[in-house]
Write an enzyme that holds these catalytic residues in place. Structure first.
Site, PDB file in Angstrom:
ATOM      1  N   ASN A   5       0.852  -1.184   0.000  1.00  0.00           N
ATOM      2  CA  ASN A   5       0.000   0.000   0.000  1.00  0.00           C
ATOM      3  C   ASN A   5       0.890   1.237   0.000  1.00  0.00           C
ATOM      4  O   ASN A   5       1.706   1.410   0.910  1.00  0.00           O
ATOM      5  CB  ASN A   5      -0.905  -0.018   1.242  1.00  0.00           C
ATOM      6  CG  ASN A   5      -1.872   1.158   1.285  1.00  0.00           C
ATOM      7  OD1 ASN A   5      -1.460   2.294   1.124  1.00  0.00           O
ATOM      8  ND2 ASN A   5      -3.146   0.869   1.503  1.00  0.00           N
ATOM      9  N   ARG A  16       4.479  18.858   0.763  1.00  0.00           N
ATOM     10  CA  ARG A  16       5.135  20.061   0.230  1.00  0.00           C
ATOM     11  C   ARG A  16       4.474  20.575  -1.045  1.00  0.00           C
ATOM     12  O   ARG A  16       4.954  21.542  -1.639  1.00  0.00           O
ATOM     13  CB  ARG A  16       6.611  19.767  -0.056  1.00  0.00           C
ATOM     14  CG  ARG A  16       7.496  19.789   1.168  1.00  0.00           C
ATOM     15  CD  ARG A  16       7.798  21.199   1.608  1.00  0.00           C
ATOM     16  NE  ARG A  16       8.518  21.226   2.863  1.00  0.00           N
ATOM     17  CZ  ARG A  16       9.855  21.178   2.947  1.00  0.00           C
ATOM     18  NH1 ARG A  16      10.584  21.026   1.862  1.00  0.00           N
ATOM     19  NH2 ARG A  16      10.445  21.220   4.126  1.00  0.00           N
ATOM     20  N   HIS A  41      -5.565   3.607  -1.461  1.00  0.00           N
ATOM     21  CA  HIS A  41      -6.859   3.937  -0.864  1.00  0.00           C
ATOM     22  C   HIS A  41      -7.120   5.418  -1.116  1.00  0.00           C
ATOM     23  O   HIS A  41      -6.853   6.254  -0.265  1.00  0.00           O
ATOM     24  CB  HIS A  41      -6.848   3.638   0.634  1.00  0.00           C
ATOM     25  CG  HIS A  41      -8.203   3.686   1.238  1.00  0.00           C
ATOM     26  ND1 HIS A  41      -8.610   2.837   2.242  1.00  0.00           N
ATOM     27  CD2 HIS A  41      -9.265   4.507   1.007  1.00  0.00           C
ATOM     28  CE1 HIS A  41      -9.865   3.123   2.586  1.00  0.00           C
ATOM     29  NE2 HIS A  41     -10.266   4.133   1.862  1.00  0.00           N
ATOM     30  N   ARG A  43      -8.754   8.462  -0.788  1.00  0.00           N
ATOM     31  CA  ARG A  43      -9.830   8.970   0.070  1.00  0.00           C
ATOM     32  C   ARG A  43     -10.413  10.246  -0.546  1.00  0.00           C
ATOM     33  O   ARG A  43      -9.715  10.960  -1.298  1.00  0.00           O
ATOM     34  CB  ARG A  43      -9.314   9.229   1.479  1.00  0.00           C
ATOM     35  CG  ARG A  43      -8.928   7.915   2.178  1.00  0.00           C
ATOM     36  CD  ARG A  43      -8.505   8.109   3.621  1.00  0.00           C
ATOM     37  NE  ARG A  43      -8.134   6.835   4.254  1.00  0.00           N
ATOM     38  CZ  ARG A  43      -8.995   6.023   4.861  1.00  0.00           C
ATOM     39  NH1 ARG A  43     -10.283   6.360   4.913  1.00  0.00           N
ATOM     40  NH2 ARG A  43      -8.595   4.890   5.390  1.00  0.00           N
ATOM     41  N   HIS A  48      -3.701  11.685   0.730  1.00  0.00           N
ATOM     42  CA  HIS A  48      -2.497  11.037   0.233  1.00  0.00           C
ATOM     43  C   HIS A  48      -2.701  10.668  -1.236  1.00  0.00           C
ATOM     44  O   HIS A  48      -2.382  11.465  -2.102  1.00  0.00           O
ATOM     45  CB  HIS A  48      -2.030   9.848   1.100  1.00  0.00           C
ATOM     46  CG  HIS A  48      -3.118   8.944   1.618  1.00  0.00           C
ATOM     47  ND1 HIS A  48      -4.033   8.318   0.809  1.00  0.00           N
ATOM     48  CD2 HIS A  48      -3.423   8.550   2.889  1.00  0.00           C
ATOM     49  CE1 HIS A  48      -4.826   7.563   1.565  1.00  0.00           C
ATOM     50  NE2 HIS A  48      -4.497   7.699   2.827  1.00  0.00           N
ATOM     51  N   GLU A  72      -8.820   0.461  -2.884  1.00  0.00           N
ATOM     52  CA  GLU A  72      -9.702   0.380  -1.721  1.00  0.00           C
ATOM     53  C   GLU A  72     -10.514   1.659  -1.570  1.00  0.00           C
ATOM     54  O   GLU A  72     -10.019   2.749  -1.915  1.00  0.00           O
ATOM     55  CB  GLU A  72      -8.870   0.212  -0.442  1.00  0.00           C
ATOM     56  CG  GLU A  72      -7.981  -0.985  -0.448  1.00  0.00           C
ATOM     57  CD  GLU A  72      -7.202  -1.090   0.846  1.00  0.00           C
ATOM     58  OE1 GLU A  72      -6.884  -0.056   1.445  1.00  0.00           O
ATOM     59  OE2 GLU A  72      -6.913  -2.221   1.245  1.00  0.00           O
ATOM     60  N   THR A 102      -8.440   6.928   9.717  1.00  0.00           N
ATOM     61  CA  THR A 102      -8.017   5.746   8.967  1.00  0.00           C
ATOM     62  C   THR A 102      -9.164   4.738   9.015  1.00  0.00           C
ATOM     63  O   THR A 102     -10.190   4.991   9.645  1.00  0.00           O
ATOM     64  CB  THR A 102      -6.725   5.120   9.552  1.00  0.00           C
ATOM     65  OG1 THR A 102      -6.300   4.051   8.683  1.00  0.00           O
ATOM     66  CG2 THR A 102      -6.938   4.565  10.949  1.00  0.00           C
ATOM     67  N   HIS A 198      -4.082  -4.157   7.581  1.00  0.00           N
ATOM     68  CA  HIS A 198      -4.131  -3.040   8.526  1.00  0.00           C
ATOM     69  C   HIS A 198      -3.285  -3.318   9.765  1.00  0.00           C
ATOM     70  O   HIS A 198      -3.544  -4.238  10.515  1.00  0.00           O
ATOM     71  CB  HIS A 198      -5.561  -2.642   8.945  1.00  0.00           C
ATOM     72  CG  HIS A 198      -5.606  -1.215   9.401  1.00  0.00           C
ATOM     73  ND1 HIS A 198      -5.961  -0.157   8.588  1.00  0.00           N
ATOM     74  CD2 HIS A 198      -5.281  -0.659  10.587  1.00  0.00           C
ATOM     75  CE1 HIS A 198      -5.873   0.979   9.267  1.00  0.00           C
ATOM     76  NE2 HIS A 198      -5.465   0.709  10.479  1.00  0.00           N
ATOM     77  N   ASP A 199      -2.225  -2.525   9.884  1.00  0.00           N
ATOM     78  CA  ASP A 199      -1.289  -2.613  11.027  1.00  0.00           C
ATOM     79  C   ASP A 199      -0.466  -3.905  11.041  1.00  0.00           C
ATOM     80  O   ASP A 199       0.132  -4.246  12.064  1.00  0.00           O
ATOM     81  CB  ASP A 199      -2.001  -2.462  12.370  1.00  0.00           C
ATOM     82  CG  ASP A 199      -2.397  -1.000  12.625  1.00  0.00           C
ATOM     83  OD1 ASP A 199      -3.291  -0.789  13.465  1.00  0.00           O
ATOM     84  OD2 ASP A 199      -1.832  -0.104  11.969  1.00  0.00           O
ATOM     85  N   GLY A 220       1.208  -1.213   4.299  1.00  0.00           N
ATOM     86  CA  GLY A 220       1.726   0.076   3.870  1.00  0.00           C
ATOM     87  C   GLY A 220       2.327   0.906   4.979  1.00  0.00           C
ATOM     88  O   GLY A 220       3.509   1.251   4.948  1.00  0.00           O
ATOM     89  N   HIS A 221       1.505   1.227   5.990  1.00  0.00           N
ATOM     90  CA  HIS A 221       1.977   2.166   7.013  1.00  0.00           C
ATOM     91  C   HIS A 221       3.275   1.695   7.666  1.00  0.00           C
ATOM     92  O   HIS A 221       4.296   2.386   7.641  1.00  0.00           O
ATOM     93  CB  HIS A 221       0.888   2.338   8.082  1.00  0.00           C
ATOM     94  CG  HIS A 221       1.155   3.454   9.040  1.00  0.00           C
ATOM     95  ND1 HIS A 221       0.737   4.745   8.812  1.00  0.00           N
ATOM     96  CD2 HIS A 221       1.827   3.462  10.218  1.00  0.00           C
ATOM     97  CE1 HIS A 221       1.134   5.514   9.823  1.00  0.00           C
ATOM     98  NE2 HIS A 221       1.777   4.754  10.685  1.00  0.00           N
TER      99      HIS A 221
HETATM  100  C1  LIG Z   1      -8.398  -0.445   4.526  1.00  0.00           C
HETATM  101  C2  LIG Z   1      -7.205  -0.320   5.374  1.00  0.00           C
HETATM  102  O1  LIG Z   1      -7.139  -0.797   6.466  1.00  0.00           O
HETATM  103  C3  LIG Z   1      -6.055   0.361   4.853  1.00  0.00           C
HETATM  104  O2  LIG Z   1      -5.758  -0.197   3.667  1.00  0.00           O
HETATM  105  C4  LIG Z   1      -6.283   1.794   4.531  1.00  0.00           C
HETATM  106  O3  LIG Z   1      -5.775   2.057   3.277  1.00  0.00           O
HETATM  107  C5  LIG Z   1      -5.521   2.637   5.485  1.00  0.00           C
HETATM  108  O4  LIG Z   1      -5.783   3.959   5.073  1.00  0.00           O
HETATM  109  P1  LIG Z   1      -4.757   5.115   5.501  1.00  0.00           P
HETATM  110  O5  LIG Z   1      -3.432   4.795   4.838  1.00  0.00           O
HETATM  111  O6  LIG Z   1      -5.441   6.361   4.979  1.00  0.00           O
HETATM  112  O7  LIG Z   1      -4.636   5.041   6.995  1.00  0.00           O
HETATM  113  N1  LIG Z   2      -5.823  -3.008   3.489  1.00  0.00           N
HETATM  114  C1  LIG Z   2      -4.709  -2.730   4.365  1.00  0.00           C
HETATM  115  C2  LIG Z   2      -3.723  -1.872   3.645  1.00  0.00           C
HETATM  116  O1  LIG Z   2      -3.809  -1.678   2.444  1.00  0.00           O
HETATM  117  C3  LIG Z   2      -2.608  -1.257   4.376  1.00  0.00           C
HETATM  118  O2  LIG Z   2      -2.898  -1.054   5.729  1.00  0.00           O
HETATM  119  P1  LIG Z   2      -1.660  -0.488   6.602  1.00  0.00           P
HETATM  120  O3  LIG Z   2      -0.540  -1.483   6.463  1.00  0.00           O
HETATM  121  O4  LIG Z   2      -1.300   0.841   6.025  1.00  0.00           O
HETATM  122  O5  LIG Z   2      -2.193  -0.422   8.013  1.00  0.00           O
END
Ligand SMILES: CC(=O)[C@@H](O)[C@H](O)COP(=O)(O)O
Ligand SMILES: NCC(=O)COP(=O)(O)O
Length: 245
Positions: A5, A16, A41, A43, A48, A72, A102, A198-199, A220-221
């Site tokens: 992600n 920036r 995702h 939004r 982002h 998503e 989120t 997610h996480d 991703g995060h």
């Molecule tokens: C659906 C999900 O849990 C994540 O994929 C989502 O993309 C997180 O979105 P943010 O990166 O905006 O927190």
């Molecule tokens: N669907 C989960 C995703 O795309 C990424 O979630 P995260 O790793 O950013 O919490």
């Protein structure tokens, strides 16, 4: 399969108002490392990933036929119009309100049955694989099948929290993993695919996959934060070693 992600790369870029970091530059690096999935995702507030990013990534991925694009979001009219134009490999429907910090919950499928049946029918007609973001509640899986989704995406935030606290409370993690496994097994028994996200991170992913053999994890995060620590090539190598591709 690992789907990276890239929301947070776009978040840094937007800070920036320039094109640095360039999102496609990093996606090329991610794909060169052997990753076979990209997730975004977009939004409504474009904090982002922008709509334009989504079209630009879709264009880039035409040069990578073995890479899946997963988009998503909440199935608003604007979101569905974009999906109809882009036709990604997969669309993951998430019950987010526009201003949410989120994603923090899965679908109440029965309560949203009319909306989901309509949207999922449209995705099927487009030839786009559908996935519904779902809390680890086995009782909700039959309703997912009834509305016509192809897959579920297990919302893994509660697993991540239980994993982080497992030293103090190992029973919570065991109970949590049971819920995820039961939901996974029920989905598979009904012919549904199973994704998760997610996480998830380098510390908890192997534990999750040992208990829940899923088709795809989207991360991703944590991946971006871990890349600040170790560099993206090393982080991607470690994720791919855990997921096997
Ligand atoms: C659906 C999900 O849990 C994540 O994929 C989502 O993309 C997180 O979105 P943010 O990166 O905006 O927190
Ligand atoms: N669907 C989960 C995703 O795309 C990424 O979630 P995260 O790793 O950013 O919490």
């Amino acid at each position: 399969m690992l789907s990276v992600n890239v929301n947070k790369i776009a978040l840094i870029r937007n800070a920036r108002g320039t094109d640095y970091p360039n999102l496609l530059h990093f996606i090329r690096h991610i794909l060169a490392a052997g990753v076979k999935g990209i997730t975004v995702h977009p939004r409504p507030d474009e904090r982002h990933i922008t709509r334009q990013d989504t079209y630009d990534i879709a264009e880039l991925l035409t040069s990578y036929p073995d890479v899946e694009f997963n988009i998503e979001g909440f199935p608003s009219d604007a979101f569905m119009a974009m999906i109809a134009e882009v036709k990604p490999a997969q669309c993951t429907l998430v019950p987010d309100e526009p201003g949410q910090l989120t994603s923090d919950h899965g679908w109440d499928v029965e309560q949203q049955q009319a909306l989901l049946s309509d949207v999922l029918g449209r995705l099927a007609a487009m030839g786009v694989r559908s996935s519904l973001f779902l809390d680890p509640l086995p009782s909700r899986v039959e309703a997912v099948k009834a509305v016509g989704a192809d897959r579920i995406e297990l919302y893994t935030e509660s697993f991540a929290r239980a994993c982080a606290g497992s030293a103090e409370n190992p029973q919570l993690l065991s109970a949590c993993l049971r819920d995820y496994r039961e939901t996974t097994d029920k989905a598979r028994a009904l012919g549904l695919g199973v994704n998760a996200g997610h996480d998830l991170n380098l510390e908890n992913l192997a534990t999750f996959l040992e208990h829940c053999p899923v088709d795809e994890v989207s991360i991703g995060h944590a991946l971006v934060v871990e890349s600040l620590e170790m560099g993206m090539p090393e982080v991607l190598k470690r994720y791919l070693a855990i997921t096997g591709g």
